[in-house]
Design a protein around this motif. Structure first.
Motif, mmCIF file in Angstrom:
data_model
loop_
_atom_site.group_PDB
_atom_site.id
_atom_site.type_symbol
_atom_site.label_atom_id
_atom_site.label_comp_id
_atom_site.label_asym_id
_atom_site.label_seq_id
_atom_site.Cartn_x
_atom_site.Cartn_y
_atom_site.Cartn_z
ATOM 1 N N LYS A 166 36.908 32.152 106.064
ATOM 2 C CA LYS A 166 37.098 30.702 106.115
ATOM 3 C C LYS A 166 35.856 29.954 106.588
ATOM 4 O O LYS A 166 35.480 28.945 105.999
ATOM 5 N N TYR A 167 35.223 30.436 107.657
ATOM 6 C CA TYR A 167 34.167 29.654 108.298
ATOM 7 C C TYR A 167 32.752 30.021 107.844
ATOM 8 O O TYR A 167 31.805 29.346 108.228
ATOM 9 N N GLN A 168 32.652 31.046 107.050
ATOM 10 C CA GLN A 168 31.358 31.372 106.464
ATOM 11 C C GLN A 168 31.579 31.680 104.977
ATOM 12 O O GLN A 168 31.107 32.667 104.431
ATOM 13 N N SER A 169 32.283 30.749 104.341
ATOM 14 C CA SER A 169 32.737 30.956 102.967
ATOM 15 C C SER A 169 31.604 31.137 101.969
ATOM 16 O O SER A 169 31.777 31.774 100.940
ATOM 17 N N GLU A 170 30.434 30.602 102.296
ATOM 18 C CA GLU A 170 29.304 30.758 101.375
ATOM 19 C C GLU A 170 28.867 32.220 101.265
ATOM 20 O O GLU A 170 28.169 32.597 100.331
ATOM 21 N N LYS A 171 29.310 33.039 102.203
ATOM 22 C CA LYS A 171 28.948 34.460 102.168
ATOM 23 C C LYS A 171 30.121 35.351 101.775
ATOM 24 O O LYS A 171 30.032 36.577 101.861
ATOM 25 N N ASN A 172 31.248 34.729 101.361
ATOM 26 C CA ASN A 172 32.397 35.523 100.933
ATOM 27 C C ASN A 172 31.962 36.488 99.849
ATOM 28 O O ASN A 172 31.208 36.148 98.951
ATOM 29 N N GLY A 173 32.449 37.664 99.952
ATOM 30 C CA GLY A 173 32.147 38.663 98.942
ATOM 31 C C GLY A 173 33.310 39.618 98.809
ATOM 32 O O GLY A 173 34.265 39.584 99.578
ATOM 33 N N THR A 174 33.210 40.460 97.818
ATOM 34 C CA THR A 174 34.317 41.387 97.601
ATOM 35 C C THR A 174 34.477 42.370 98.755
ATOM 36 O O THR A 174 35.580 42.829 99.003
ATOM 37 N N SER A 175 33.401 42.692 99.483
ATOM 38 C CA SER A 175 33.560 43.658 100.586
ATOM 39 C C SER A 175 34.427 43.070 101.702
ATOM 40 O O SER A 175 35.239 43.792 102.291
ATOM 41 N N TRP A 176 34.276 41.790 102.007
ATOM 42 C CA TRP A 176 35.146 41.174 103.020
ATOM 43 C C TRP A 176 36.588 41.194 102.528
ATOM 44 O O TRP A 176 37.505 41.503 103.280
ATOM 45 N N GLY A 177 36.768 40.828 101.283
ATOM 46 C CA GLY A 177 38.117 40.820 100.721
ATOM 47 C C GLY A 177 38.745 42.201 100.718
ATOM 48 O O GLY A 177 39.927 42.362 101.027
ATOM 49 N N LYS A 178 37.947 43.198 100.396
ATOM 50 C CA LYS A 178 38.464 44.568 100.407
ATOM 51 C C LYS A 178 38.813 45.006 101.819
ATOM 52 O O LYS A 178 39.809 45.712 102.024
ATOM 53 N N THR A 179 38.008 44.603 102.787
ATOM 54 C CA THR A 179 38.314 44.938 104.183
ATOM 55 C C THR A 179 39.619 44.279 104.604
ATOM 56 O O THR A 179 40.450 44.904 105.271
ATOM 57 N N ILE A 180 39.822 43.042 104.209
ATOM 58 C CA ILE A 180 41.067 42.331 104.525
ATOM 59 C C ILE A 180 42.261 43.078 103.936
ATOM 60 O O ILE A 180 43.251 43.352 104.627
ATOM 61 N N LEU A 181 42.160 43.430 102.664
ATOM 62 C CA LEU A 181 43.265 44.134 102.015
ATOM 63 C C LEU A 181 43.479 45.519 102.633
ATOM 64 O O LEU A 181 44.617 45.938 102.855
ATOM 65 N N GLU A 182 42.404 46.223 102.923
ATOM 66 C CA GLU A 182 42.498 47.556 103.527
ATOM 67 C C GLU A 182 43.185 47.497 104.885
ATOM 68 O O GLU A 182 44.057 48.327 105.196
ATOM 69 N N GLN A 183 42.823 46.531 105.733
ATOM 70 C CA GLN A 183 43.447 46.419 107.043
ATOM 71 C C GLN A 183 44.932 46.112 106.915
ATOM 72 O O GLN A 183 45.745 46.649 107.675
ATOM 73 N N ARG A 184 45.298 45.268 105.961
ATOM 74 C CA ARG A 184 46.717 44.963 105.757
ATOM 75 C C ARG A 184 47.489 46.215 105.359
ATOM 76 O O ARG A 184 48.604 46.444 105.834
ATOM 77 N N ILE A 185 46.912 47.022 104.494
ATOM 78 C CA ILE A 185 47.569 48.266 104.075
ATOM 79 C C ILE A 185 47.720 49.202 105.269
ATOM 80 O O ILE A 185 48.785 49.790 105.486
ATOM 81 N N ARG A 186 46.661 49.344 106.053
ATOM 82 C CA ARG A 186 46.695 50.244 107.220
ATOM 83 C C ARG A 186 47.682 49.756 108.276
ATOM 84 O O ARG A 186 48.390 50.551 108.889
ATOM 85 N N ILE A 187 47.718 48.447 108.493
ATOM 86 C CA ILE A 187 48.671 47.887 109.470
ATOM 87 C C ILE A 187 50.094 48.130 108.998
ATOM 88 O O ILE A 187 50.969 48.498 109.796
ATOM 89 N N LYS A 188 50.335 47.950 107.719
ATOM 90 C CA LYS A 188 51.673 48.209 107.172
ATOM 91 C C LYS A 188 52.084 49.652 107.458
ATOM 92 O O LYS A 188 53.210 49.916 107.864
ATOM 93 N N GLY A 189 51.140 50.584 107.290
ATOM 94 C CA GLY A 189 51.427 51.987 107.577
ATOM 95 C C GLY A 189 51.730 52.225 109.039
ATOM 96 O O GLY A 189 52.661 52.980 109.377
ATOM 97 N N VAL A 190 50.961 51.608 109.920
ATOM 98 C CA VAL A 190 51.199 51.744 111.363
ATOM 99 C C VAL A 190 52.592 51.231 111.702
ATOM 100 O O VAL A 190 53.336 51.876 112.453
ATOM 101 N N LEU A 191 52.971 50.098 111.118
ATOM 102 C CA LEU A 191 54.284 49.508 111.410
ATOM 103 C C LEU A 191 55.422 50.342 110.820
ATOM 104 O O LEU A 191 56.517 50.396 111.389
ATOM 105 N N GLU A 192 55.166 50.981 109.677
ATOM 106 C CA GLU A 192 56.188 51.870 109.107
ATOM 107 C C GLU A 192 56.380 53.101 109.987
ATOM 108 O O GLU A 192 57.499 53.560 110.166
ATOM 109 N N ASP A 193 55.282 53.622 110.535
ATOM 110 C CA ASP A 193 55.362 54.791 111.409
ATOM 111 C C ASP A 193 55.983 54.462 112.762
ATOM 112 O O ASP A 193 56.636 55.316 113.360
ATOM 113 N N SER A 194 55.754 53.252 113.247
ATOM 114 C CA SER A 194 56.248 52.827 114.567
ATOM 115 C C SER A 194 56.835 51.423 114.472
ATOM 116 O O SER A 194 56.203 50.450 114.880
#
Length: 146
Positions: free
Chosen positions: A40-68
């Motif tokens: 949001k605050y450095q949008s001029e530098k948005n790139g696919t790696s940030w987006g992939k990190t966002i999606l990856e963390q959401r997937i991993r968090i979902k797994g943590v919540l499913e396990d616990s």
């Protein structure tokens, strides 16, 4: 058999496991929020790696919540989310070099928004590109389904 169980040590091990899972949830939420803030605050530098990190963390968090599933309680705890938010703001400041006043000191998104797969602050066409790259159909077309 039950007489030989060391209940004190067993209880300590269970508590340690719970703390470890809680730390993982906290750490992943901090990384996720930091990347959303950078998005949001450095949008001029948005790139696919940030987006992939966002999606990856959401997937991993979902797994943590499913396990616990009990960890979901942390997500609705406003004090917990505030602490995670402040840590994420600090990391975002360090990584971007932006001033502290750039970032809100109170969470501007709910945990539900933060974890929602379609949520990206200031949604733009790059978001659609990232989501398309990670879709099962795209991976299958590229031969990544093996």
């Amino acid at each position: 058999m039950i007489d030989k169980l060391d209940f004190d040590n067993l209880a300590e091990e269970l508590e340690a496991l719970g703390r470890s899972e809680h730390r993982e949830l906290k750490s992943r939420m901090e990384v996720l929020i930091m990347h959303l803030l950078k998005w949001k605050y450095q949008s001029e530098k948005n790139g696919t790696s940030w987006g992939k990190t966002i999606l990856e963390q959401r997937i991993r968090i979902k797994g943590v919540l499913e396990d616990s599933p009990s960890l979901k309680n942390s997500l609705v705890d406003s004090e917990w989310l505030q602490k995670v938010w402040i840590n994420a703001v600090t990391e975002a400041m360090l990584e971007t070099g932006l001033a502290k006043k750039t970032f809100p000191l109170e969470p501007e998104w709910t945990a539900e928004q933060i974890l929602h797969s379609g949520f990206f602050p200031e949604h733009d066409s790059l978001t659609a590109d990232i989501e398309n790259q990670n879709s099962p159909d795209t991976k299958k077309a590229k031969g990544h389904d093996r």
